[in-house]
Structures are given as C-alpha cells and as structure tokens.
Design an enzyme around this catalytic site. Structure first.
Site, PDB file in Angstrom:
ATOM      1  N   TYR A 108       0.868  -8.610  -4.138  1.00 25.47           N
ATOM      2  CA  TYR A 108       0.866  -8.314  -2.872  1.00 25.47           C
ATOM      3  C   TYR A 108       0.842  -6.911  -2.596  1.00 25.47           C
ATOM      4  CZ  TYR A 108       1.825  -8.399   1.946  1.00 25.47           C
ATOM      5  OH  TYR A 108       1.839  -8.146   3.575  1.00 25.47           O
TER       6      TYR A 108
ATOM      7  N   GLU B  71      -5.963  -1.834  -0.387  1.00 26.35           N
ATOM      8  CA  GLU B  71      -6.532  -1.929   0.993  1.00 26.35           C
ATOM      9  C   GLU B  71      -6.714  -0.749   1.781  1.00 26.35           C
ATOM     10  OE1 GLU B  71      -4.797  -5.431   3.025  1.00 26.35           O
ATOM     11  OE2 GLU B  71      -5.349  -6.678   1.272  1.00 26.35           O
TER      12      GLU B  71
END
Length: 231
Positions: free
Chosen positions: A154, A161
């Site tokens: 994560y 991102e």
C-alpha cells in the site's frame, strides 16, 4: 447466483492482474526494460483490469458485497484517476521520469514500474482471496497475504501514484490540458491543474483512513482465525 458471479468476477481479474504482474516482472526485472517497455507490455490488460474495478463501487452500492461504499469508492476512484486522468493523457513524462536517490538501482526509484509491481501484486492477492472465498476454499496463506501484504504494498503503491502526479503536473500546467477557458457561452471555467491539486488534497486524508481500516480488519480477521484454531 451472486456467489457464482462474484467468483467469476474476482477470478477473472485475478487472472488479468496475474498477467500484468508476470509481464512487469519479465520486462522490468528479467529483461531490464524501462518503464516505457513495461507500459507497452501491459497497456491493454491494465486498462481493462483497472476499468473493470468500477464494478466494485456498483457491488458495494447495491449491497452485493459488504465493503463500505466510501472506502471502496475512494480506493477505486483514486486508481481510475491515476490511470485515466494522469498516466494515459500525460504518458511520456510519467514513463520517462522517476523519483529516487541518485546512484541507486532503477527499481529502487518510484515510477511507473513500481506502480505496476505494487498494484498488480496487491490485486493478485486481493482478487484470488475473494475468488476463493466465494468458492468456499480459502487457504491460510491466501488469507494471511490478503491481510498482511498491504502493509508494504500500500505505501509503495500510494507513493508511486503520487509520483505519477508529480511527474505529470508540469505538462498539465503548461498545456492547460482539459481546462475550460473564459469567455465561453456557458460562462464557466475549469483549470485541470487546480482540479488535480484539489484531488490530491482530498486524496491524502483518505489514505491514512483506508490504511488504518485495513490494519483494524487485519487484527480482527487474523486474531479471530488464531482463536478458532485454538478452540
């Protein structure tokens, strides 16, 4: 009928993300390819698999699954936006750049390749778990990976991102991409650069919430499984 549909949906996306992961590992690690090489290899399956995730919002909204609608929408929207709102329209800067410490190996730099490794790994784990769950046969290793893999994947995924956004923003700002300028008949203006920064500002508060939600779920599920084994 619902279980059969969900099993087919999850196992199909498990296969799609497995293909993406395999292609990324082959091109980036085994062949030493660039992010551009990785994108060329995963282009179509990535667009199909990630777009299909929109159905998860529908599943949650209709009560087909018990996933919280806000959490599901935040997670799916963020990835759809990164793919279709950042990477695809600003492809060259996103593939050419990376963020990392000079002199370290390429895979230690955050960029499109790390994005694919994190996304594909997490989705292979997630979709295989839910597919097997619908079939009523979840081995412990699958459950452990589902509730533990995100601890590393994560943060790497989120950092990758945000790296895509960082690399794309100069081009978005310079070209005024997807912006609506005044004057016009509707008397309405939108600057996509500002929209992107607003999305990032909205995006960031949701990330710790999602991470803590997953940590809480991990504690409940793994502790519950350990207790049931003791009994």
């Amino acid at each position: 009928m619902g279980s059969a549909y969900l099993a087919a949906y999850n196992l199909s996306l498990f296969a799609a993300w497995g293909l993406i992961l395999g292609l990324t590992v082959r091109v980036a690690i085994m062949e030493g390819g660039s992010s551009a090489d990785v994108y060329k290899a995963v282009d179509l399956p990535l667009k199909v698999a990630q777009s299909a995730a929109f159905l998860e919002i529908v599943h949650s909204a209709l009560g087909i699954v018990r996933s919280p609608l806000f959490i599901t929408t935040t997670q799916v929207f963020s990835r759809l936006w990164i793919l279709w709102g950042i990477v695809v329209p600003v492809l060259q800067p996103c593939l050419a750049g990376s963020v990392g410490i000079p002199g370290t190996p390429p895979l230690a730099h955050l960029g499109f390749t790390t994005l694919m490794l994190a996304w594909a790994s997490s989705e292979v784990i997630r979709y295989s778990f839910f597919g097997l769950k619908e079939l009523g046969a979840v081995p412990y290793v699958s459950m452990w990976l589902r509730y533990s893999g995100f601890i590393v994947l994560y943060p790497v995924g989120v950092a990758s991102e945000l790296t895509m956004v960082w690399l794309a923003m100069p081009t978005i700002s310079k070209t005024r991409m997807w912006s609506i300028h005044m004057p016009n008949a509707a008397n309405f203006a939108v600057d996509y650069t500002i929209v992107c920064w607003i999305v990032v500002l909205l995006y960031l508060p949701g990330l710790p919430k999602l991470y803590m939600y997953m940590l809480t779920q991990r504690g409940k599920v793994l502790a519950g499984d350990a207790k049931s084994k003791q009994q």
